[in-house]
Each structure stands twice: as structure tokens, then as C-alpha cells.
Design a protein around this motif. Structure first.
Motif, PDB file in Angstrom:
ATOM      1  N   GLU A  13       3.883   1.594  -1.226  1.00 34.54           N
ATOM      2  CA  GLU A  13       4.482   1.751  -2.556  1.00 34.54           C
ATOM      3  C   GLU A  13       3.471   2.348  -3.534  1.00 34.54           C
ATOM      4  OE1 GLU A  13       5.965  -2.132  -3.558  1.00 34.54           O
ATOM      5  OE2 GLU A  13       7.504  -2.048  -2.001  1.00 34.54           O
ATOM      6  N   LEU A  14       2.231   1.882  -3.460  1.00 38.20           N
ATOM      7  CA  LEU A  14       1.188   2.419  -4.336  1.00 38.20           C
ATOM      8  C   LEU A  14       0.946   3.891  -4.040  1.00 38.20           C
ATOM      9  CD1 LEU A  14      -1.012   2.079  -6.472  1.00 38.20           C
ATOM     10  CD2 LEU A  14      -2.532   1.273  -4.657  1.00 38.20           C
ATOM     11  N   GLU A  60       3.053   6.024  -2.755  1.00 35.71           N
ATOM     12  CA  GLU A  60       4.209   6.784  -3.231  1.00 35.71           C
ATOM     13  C   GLU A  60       4.111   7.028  -4.730  1.00 35.71           C
ATOM     14  OE1 GLU A  60       7.660   4.646  -1.898  1.00 35.71           O
ATOM     15  OE2 GLU A  60       7.358   5.261   0.185  1.00 35.71           O
ATOM     16  N   GLU A  61       3.664   6.039  -5.480  1.00 33.64           N
ATOM     17  CA  GLU A  61       3.499   6.209  -6.922  1.00 33.64           C
ATOM     18  C   GLU A  61       2.415   7.231  -7.230  1.00 33.64           C
ATOM     19  OE1 GLU A  61       5.256   4.956  -9.528  1.00 33.64           O
ATOM     20  OE2 GLU A  61       6.635   4.145  -8.030  1.00 33.64           O
ATOM     21  N   ILE A  62       1.348   7.213  -6.462  1.00 34.80           N
ATOM     22  CA  ILE A  62       0.266   8.184  -6.661  1.00 34.80           C
ATOM     23  C   ILE A  62       0.767   9.591  -6.381  1.00 34.80           C
ATOM     24  CG2 ILE A  62      -1.956   8.997  -5.743  1.00 34.80           C
ATOM     25  CD1 ILE A  62      -2.683   5.983  -5.396  1.00 34.80           C
ATOM     26  N   TYR A  63       1.487   9.776  -5.272  1.00 37.17           N
ATOM     27  CA  TYR A  63       2.024  11.102  -4.942  1.00 37.17           C
ATOM     28  C   TYR A  63       3.001  11.581  -6.014  1.00 37.17           C
ATOM     29  CZ  TYR A  63       0.019  10.684  -0.253  1.00 37.17           C
ATOM     30  OH  TYR A  63      -0.836  10.551   0.802  1.00 37.17           O
ATOM     31  N   LYS A  64       3.822  10.662  -6.518  1.00 35.23           N
ATOM     32  CA  LYS A  64       4.773  11.016  -7.571  1.00 35.23           C
ATOM     33  C   LYS A  64       4.021  11.467  -8.827  1.00 35.23           C
ATOM     34  CE  LYS A  64       8.556   8.998 -10.265  1.00 35.23           C
ATOM     35  NZ  LYS A  64       9.339   7.770 -10.497  1.00 35.23           N
ATOM     36  N   ALA A  65       2.973  10.748  -9.183  1.00 32.71           N
ATOM     37  CA  ALA A  65       2.178  11.098 -10.362  1.00 32.71           C
ATOM     38  C   ALA A  65       1.501  12.447 -10.180  1.00 32.71           C
ATOM     39  CB  ALA A  65       1.141  10.017 -10.631  1.00 32.71           C
ATOM     40  N   GLU A  66       0.990  12.701  -8.967  1.00 34.31           N
ATOM     41  CA  GLU A  66       0.350  13.999  -8.708  1.00 34.31           C
ATOM     42  C   GLU A  66       1.353  15.141  -8.837  1.00 34.31           C
ATOM     43  OE1 GLU A  66      -1.436  13.368  -4.854  1.00 34.31           O
ATOM     44  OE2 GLU A  66      -3.361  12.838  -5.762  1.00 34.31           O
ATOM     45  N   GLU A  67       2.573  14.932  -8.350  1.00 38.94           N
ATOM     46  CA  GLU A  67       3.631  15.943  -8.490  1.00 38.94           C
ATOM     47  C   GLU A  67       3.938  16.204  -9.956  1.00 38.94           C
ATOM     48  OE1 GLU A  67       7.346  15.231  -6.512  1.00 38.94           O
ATOM     49  OE2 GLU A  67       6.428  15.389  -4.536  1.00 38.94           O
ATOM     50  N   GLN A  68       4.051  15.121 -10.722  1.00 38.18           N
ATOM     51  CA  GLN A  68       4.349  15.264 -12.144  1.00 38.18           C
ATOM     52  C   GLN A  68       3.246  16.032 -12.857  1.00 38.18           C
ATOM     53  OE1 GLN A  68       4.902  11.127 -13.124  1.00 38.18           O
ATOM     54  NE2 GLN A  68       7.123  11.223 -12.825  1.00 38.18           N
ATOM     55  N   ARG A  71       0.826  -1.211   0.000  1.00 42.09           N
ATOM     56  CA  ARG A  71       0.000   0.000   0.000  1.00 42.09           C
ATOM     57  C   ARG A  71       0.858   1.258   0.000  1.00 42.09           C
ATOM     58  NH1 ARG A  71      -5.204  -0.911   3.926  1.00 42.09           N
ATOM     59  NH2 ARG A  71      -6.306  -2.297   2.516  1.00 42.09           N
TER      60      ARG A  71
END
Length: 92
Positions: A60-61, A63-71, A58
Motif C-alpha cells: 500500500e505504501l 502504491e502511494e509512492i508510485y501514485k505521488a510520483e505520477e502526479q 508495504r
């Protein structure tokens, strides 16, 4: 993860040391975490391996969501149509 039961799942570190196997069995059977205390303060939380792995997945998922939101906030995203086109192109 099940909620901690204060009367069963919080115990002093010294008591845990005296009966490690029993408490590990309890964690496995109840699927609840156990809080260890030292001098009346919480110092550690023990969880079963399956629960730990589930929590890691959970995290890791998220973290990927936060990274995508930043991008996306930085204008690095692509449109739905572009993404769809890329995926279908790779499948072909």
C-alpha cells in the motif's frame, strides 16, 4: 521475512495435505514462507498472517509512492512551502 530454506520449505502439495497442522505450525514458528509444488512446479506460497499483513502494508505504501510520483510527473504537485502552509493551517 526470512529466506526460504530449500530443504525445509518446499514440499509437494500432497505432503502438505497429509500434515497441514504441522506445516502451519512450522510457518508460524520459523516465520519463513513455504512453497507448495504440484507435479514438480511451484503452485502456491504460504506465509503467516503477520507476514502477510506486513507485506500488504508495504505494498500500500509503495502504491502511494508510485501514485505521488505520477502526479509529480504530470505537474500536479505543490511546493514544499505550499504543503507546509496547508498542514500548519489545518493544525491551527
Amino acid at each position: 521475512m526470512s529466506r526460504i530454506r530449500v530443504d525445509e520449505d518446499i514440499l509437494p502439495l500432497s505432503e502438505f495435505r497429509a500434515g497441514v497442522a504441522t506445516f502451519v505450525k512450522q510457518i508460524h514458528e520459523t516465520r519463513r514462507p513455504m512453497v507448495l509444488t504440484q507435479r514438480g512446479r511451484g503452485v502456491a506460497v504460504l506465509v503467516g498472517v503477520q507476514e502477510y499483513e506486513r507485506m500488504q502494508g508495504r505494498l500500500e505504501l509503495l502504491e502511494e509512492i508510485y501514485k505521488a510520483e505520477e502526479q509529480l510527473a504530470n505537474g500536479e504537485g505543490i511546493s514544499h512551502e505550499q504543503a507546509k502552509s496547508r498542514v500548519l493551517g489545518r493544525l491551527a
